[in-house]
Design a protein around this motif. Structure first.
Motif, PDB file in Angstrom:
ATOM      1  N   VAL A   1       5.484   3.073  -7.417  1.00  0.00           N
ATOM      2  CA  VAL A   1       4.251   3.489  -8.077  1.00  0.00           C
ATOM      3  C   VAL A   1       4.378   4.943  -8.521  1.00  0.00           C
ATOM      4  O   VAL A   1       4.686   5.825  -7.718  1.00  0.00           O
ATOM      5  CB  VAL A   1       3.038   3.326  -7.141  1.00  0.00           C
ATOM      6  CG1 VAL A   1       1.763   3.798  -7.819  1.00  0.00           C
ATOM      7  CG2 VAL A   1       2.906   1.865  -6.716  1.00  0.00           C
TER       8      VAL A   1
ATOM      9  N   ILE B   1       1.514  -5.896   3.694  1.00  0.00           N
ATOM     10  CA  ILE B   1       1.053  -4.505   3.622  1.00  0.00           C
ATOM     11  C   ILE B   1       0.970  -3.849   4.992  1.00  0.00           C
ATOM     12  O   ILE B   1       1.439  -2.722   5.193  1.00  0.00           O
ATOM     13  CB  ILE B   1      -0.326  -4.441   2.920  1.00  0.00           C
ATOM     14  CG1 ILE B   1      -0.204  -4.908   1.475  1.00  0.00           C
ATOM     15  CG2 ILE B   1      -0.893  -3.021   2.980  1.00  0.00           C
ATOM     16  CD1 ILE B   1      -1.538  -5.107   0.784  1.00  0.00           C
TER      17      ILE B   1
ATOM     18  N   THR C   1       3.882   1.250   0.483  1.00  0.00           N
ATOM     19  CA  THR C   1       3.959   1.430  -0.963  1.00  0.00           C
ATOM     20  C   THR C   1       5.007   2.473  -1.304  1.00  0.00           C
ATOM     21  O   THR C   1       4.970   3.593  -0.804  1.00  0.00           O
ATOM     22  CB  THR C   1       2.589   1.864  -1.517  1.00  0.00           C
ATOM     23  OG1 THR C   1       1.597   0.945  -1.076  1.00  0.00           O
ATOM     24  CG2 THR C   1       2.621   1.884  -3.032  1.00  0.00           C
TER      25      THR C   1
ATOM     26  N   TRP D   1      -2.033  -5.105  -4.746  1.00  0.00           N
ATOM     27  CA  TRP D   1      -1.378  -4.202  -3.790  1.00  0.00           C
ATOM     28  C   TRP D   1      -0.286  -4.950  -3.030  1.00  0.00           C
ATOM     29  O   TRP D   1       0.823  -4.436  -2.845  1.00  0.00           O
ATOM     30  CB  TRP D   1      -2.426  -3.627  -2.838  1.00  0.00           C
ATOM     31  CG  TRP D   1      -1.909  -2.591  -1.885  1.00  0.00           C
ATOM     32  CD1 TRP D   1      -0.694  -1.952  -1.939  1.00  0.00           C
ATOM     33  CD2 TRP D   1      -2.579  -2.064  -0.729  1.00  0.00           C
ATOM     34  NE1 TRP D   1      -0.563  -1.072  -0.896  1.00  0.00           N
ATOM     35  CE2 TRP D   1      -1.698  -1.117  -0.145  1.00  0.00           C
ATOM     36  CE3 TRP D   1      -3.815  -2.299  -0.147  1.00  0.00           C
ATOM     37  CZ2 TRP D   1      -2.048  -0.421   1.013  1.00  0.00           C
ATOM     38  CZ3 TRP D   1      -4.160  -1.590   0.992  1.00  0.00           C
ATOM     39  CH2 TRP D   1      -3.285  -0.664   1.565  1.00  0.00           C
TER      40      TRP D   1
ATOM     41  N   ALA E   1      -7.660  -6.679  -6.465  1.00  0.00           N
ATOM     42  CA  ALA E   1      -7.035  -5.405  -6.116  1.00  0.00           C
ATOM     43  C   ALA E   1      -6.151  -5.548  -4.882  1.00  0.00           C
ATOM     44  O   ALA E   1      -5.033  -4.993  -4.834  1.00  0.00           O
ATOM     45  CB  ALA E   1      -8.117  -4.347  -5.874  1.00  0.00           C
ATOM     46  N   PHE E   2      -6.611  -6.312  -3.892  1.00  0.00           N
ATOM     47  CA  PHE E   2      -5.831  -6.475  -2.670  1.00  0.00           C
ATOM     48  C   PHE E   2      -4.551  -7.279  -2.927  1.00  0.00           C
ATOM     49  O   PHE E   2      -3.471  -6.933  -2.436  1.00  0.00           O
ATOM     50  CB  PHE E   2      -6.673  -7.166  -1.599  1.00  0.00           C
ATOM     51  CG  PHE E   2      -6.070  -7.120  -0.227  1.00  0.00           C
ATOM     52  CD1 PHE E   2      -6.044  -5.944   0.500  1.00  0.00           C
ATOM     53  CD2 PHE E   2      -5.504  -8.250   0.330  1.00  0.00           C
ATOM     54  CE1 PHE E   2      -5.476  -5.885   1.762  1.00  0.00           C
ATOM     55  CE2 PHE E   2      -4.937  -8.221   1.597  1.00  0.00           C
ATOM     56  CZ  PHE E   2      -4.923  -7.034   2.315  1.00  0.00           C
TER      57      PHE E   2
ATOM     58  N   ILE F   1       2.739  -5.338  -5.243  1.00  0.00           N
ATOM     59  CA  ILE F   1       3.459  -4.076  -5.412  1.00  0.00           C
ATOM     60  C   ILE F   1       4.363  -3.810  -4.209  1.00  0.00           C
ATOM     61  O   ILE F   1       5.506  -3.372  -4.354  1.00  0.00           O
ATOM     62  CB  ILE F   1       2.459  -2.919  -5.610  1.00  0.00           C
ATOM     63  CG1 ILE F   1       1.772  -3.053  -6.969  1.00  0.00           C
ATOM     64  CG2 ILE F   1       3.156  -1.566  -5.500  1.00  0.00           C
ATOM     65  CD1 ILE F   1       0.624  -2.083  -7.174  1.00  0.00           C
ATOM     66  N   VAL F   2       3.857  -4.107  -3.018  1.00  0.00           N
ATOM     67  CA  VAL F   2       4.637  -3.870  -1.799  1.00  0.00           C
ATOM     68  C   VAL F   2       5.728  -4.920  -1.636  1.00  0.00           C
ATOM     69  O   VAL F   2       6.847  -4.612  -1.235  1.00  0.00           O
ATOM     70  CB  VAL F   2       3.707  -3.863  -0.567  1.00  0.00           C
ATOM     71  CG1 VAL F   2       4.518  -3.755   0.713  1.00  0.00           C
ATOM     72  CG2 VAL F   2       2.714  -2.713  -0.659  1.00  0.00           C
TER      73      VAL F   2
ATOM     74  N   ILE G   1      -2.477   0.300 -13.428  1.00  0.00           N
ATOM     75  CA  ILE G   1      -3.334  -0.450 -12.503  1.00  0.00           C
ATOM     76  C   ILE G   1      -4.801  -0.332 -12.924  1.00  0.00           C
ATOM     77  O   ILE G   1      -5.540  -1.322 -12.946  1.00  0.00           O
ATOM     78  CB  ILE G   1      -3.139   0.067 -11.066  1.00  0.00           C
ATOM     79  CG1 ILE G   1      -1.719  -0.262 -10.570  1.00  0.00           C
ATOM     80  CG2 ILE G   1      -4.170  -0.541 -10.126  1.00  0.00           C
ATOM     81  CD1 ILE G   1      -1.381   0.379  -9.244  1.00  0.00           C
TER      82      ILE G   1
END
Length: 494
Positions: A360, A25, A35, A350, A346-347, A353-354, A368
């Motif tokens: 997104v 990230i 993102t 993320w 949550a982290f 996703i990256v 989410i």
């Protein structure tokens, strides 16, 4: 001892995963670009095109699917992230391209039919340094002159044009060519196209032909050289893309190596970067099987996308915060553990996703948020089981063990049901709905890990440290705890 070692292994793995997610990230690329955002959040271009045949017969589904595949390859080669390409109805294709602001360039690349042909030039006429506003008029003048040329025969030849920046640096050069009606060689023999530079550093597009194409191209250039020697004038080869001449180099000798270049030696830098890139893309992705007409082009501005992103993130963060507060208020110490696990969840989500990466969109943000609710629900199922065992008079360690054993099956059944729904959505939908399904699936799978393994490991480490959670610390009222059953004494003892 074994349980303690397993708990430490799980928490060690979580630390490693958090470190990897942080690298992906924050360090691999600027966090502002980490993102990838969809068309509705970052802005971009939406193009609706209609497929048709010149003879008026309807297009087939197979042709539309082939056209969609070619368009997808072209957009991907432009470096665009996660375009959405959908067949709409019987003969329309909708292309959503996030992050692109130049609608004209997008339409030019995705809509070209890319019909490549090589022609011997029969006659030519040109005019240099034409003001841009007079190009159309000059084209008509050149066409009228060429129609009176002996090389032009109606029905057997045609007149095509090359319009490019003038070599003098002012206006446009307009050149008309008399060419045979049919190409001597098509683009069927093209193996690949690539960007290249000549000895002077001028940009050009190179083309590599396969064995058959190289042989036919060599024969064609041999024919052009022979005819030029007979006429006593240099021979030219016109390279035509979509009925426009992109280059017409002079052929001085037969070319049998299978290497062809499209260049503009009149400009200091050669072909313009954008023009060369677009040409390379359409040549490499092949020809569209049908003609495409642009019906509608709409642009979503970055400002509108930023407003949507702000609203979506606000809703997600408020929902996430309320879930954290709810768990903390209802389950007290257990809620602290659950909140920590949700923050880890949550982290890591993320980071996924990256890393994948996943584009997104607004529906994706909804997925989410729903996945966060699923993760919280898994904690609630287990914690209610634990509190139930505490009310029955079990110790904290025993209650935690029984709670996870009994709660896991209910969590597994519920998550499998959610995954089935997500898989159906993914299989039967497209575009942003499919993105919602992907994010929901990832969220559910990750929640199984954080809500079951991570929270259990955290509670196990707390118990192993000799920290006993009181019923009140878990939100259980003292008067709700059942008294342990009395054990009868030895016979005769009252």
């Amino acid at each position: 001892m074994k349980n303690r070692r397993n708990n430490m292994i799980i928490l060690g793995a979580v630390v490693v995963l958090i470190a990897i997610a942080a690298y992906v990230i924050f360090l691999r690329q600027p966090v502002t670009e980490a993102t990838q955002l969809g068309l509705d959040l970052s802005g971009g271009v939406s193009v609706t095109m209609e497929g048709y045949r010149t003879d008026g017969t309807p297009v087939t589904r197979e042709e539309m699917e082939t056209a969609a595949g070619v368009i997808s390859q072209r957009v991907d080669r432009l470096g665009v992230t996660e375009p959405e390409i959908q067949i709409q109805g019987e003969d329309q294709i909708v292309v959503n391209i996030p992050g692109i602001t130049d609608a004209e360039q997008a339409v030019e690349v995705i809509g070209r039919t890319a019909q490549l042909g090589f022609y011997p030039v029969l006659a030519a006429d040109f005019q240099q340094a034409v003001p841009e506003g007079e190009v159309y008029q000059v084209r008509e003048e050149i066409q009228n002159r060429l129609e009176n040329d002996p090389a032009y025969e109606e029905g057997e030849t045609k007149i095509l044009f090359e319009v490019s920046e003038s070599r003098t640096g002012e206006g446009m050069d307009v050149i008309g060519y008399v060419l045979p009606e049919q190409p001597a060689l098509t683009g069927a023999g093209l193996e690949r196209a690539f960007l290249d530079r000549d000895e002077a550093g001028r940009l050009r597009v190179g083309m590599e032909l396969n064995n058959e194409g190289a042989r036919e191209f060599g024969d064609l250039t041999q024919q052009i050289v022979s005819e030029s020697l007979a006429r006593g004038t240099p021979g030219q080869l016109a390279i035509v893309l979509d009925e426009e001449v992109v280059s017409a180099p002079t052929v001085n000798e037969p070319i049998y190596g299978g290497q062809v270049v499209i260049e503009n030696t009149g400009l200091p830098g050669g072909l313009p970067q954008d023009e060369a890139r677009e040409l390379e893309v359409v040549l490499n992705t092949g020809a569209l099987p049908i003609n495409m007409e642009v019906l509608q082009v709409s642009t979503i501005g970055p400002t509108l996308g930023a407003d949507s992103l702000r609203a979506g993130l606000t809703a997600a963060l408020v929902g996430f915060g309320l879930v954290l507060l709810f768990l903390l208020f209802i389950y007290r110490a257990l809620g602290v553990v659950a909140d920590l696990a949700l923050l880890i969840y949550a982290f890591l989500l993320w980071g996924l996703i990256v890393a994948i990466p996943i584009t997104v969109t607004l529906p994706g943000i909804a997925g989410i948020v729903l996945a966060i609710g699923v993760a919280a629900d898994a904690n609630i199922v287990i914690f209610e089981r634990i509190r139930e065992e505490v009310r029955r008079g079990k110790t904290t360690r025993t209650a935690i063990q029984i709670g996870y054993q009994k709660g896991f099956r209910a969590i597994l059944d519920g998550n499998i049901t959610t995954l089935i729904a997500a898989f159906i959505l993914f299989a039967l939908s497209s575009g942003q709905v499919r993105g919602f399904a992907v994010l929901l699936t990832l969220g559910v799978l990750l929640s199984m890990f954080t809500a079951v393994a991570v929270t259990r490991a955290l509670l196990g480490v707390i118990s192993s440290r000799g920290i006993q959670l009181s019923p009140a610390a878990m939100g259980v009222r003292k008067d709700a705890i059942e008294a342990p059953p009395k054990t009868p004494g030895p016979a005769g003892v009252r």
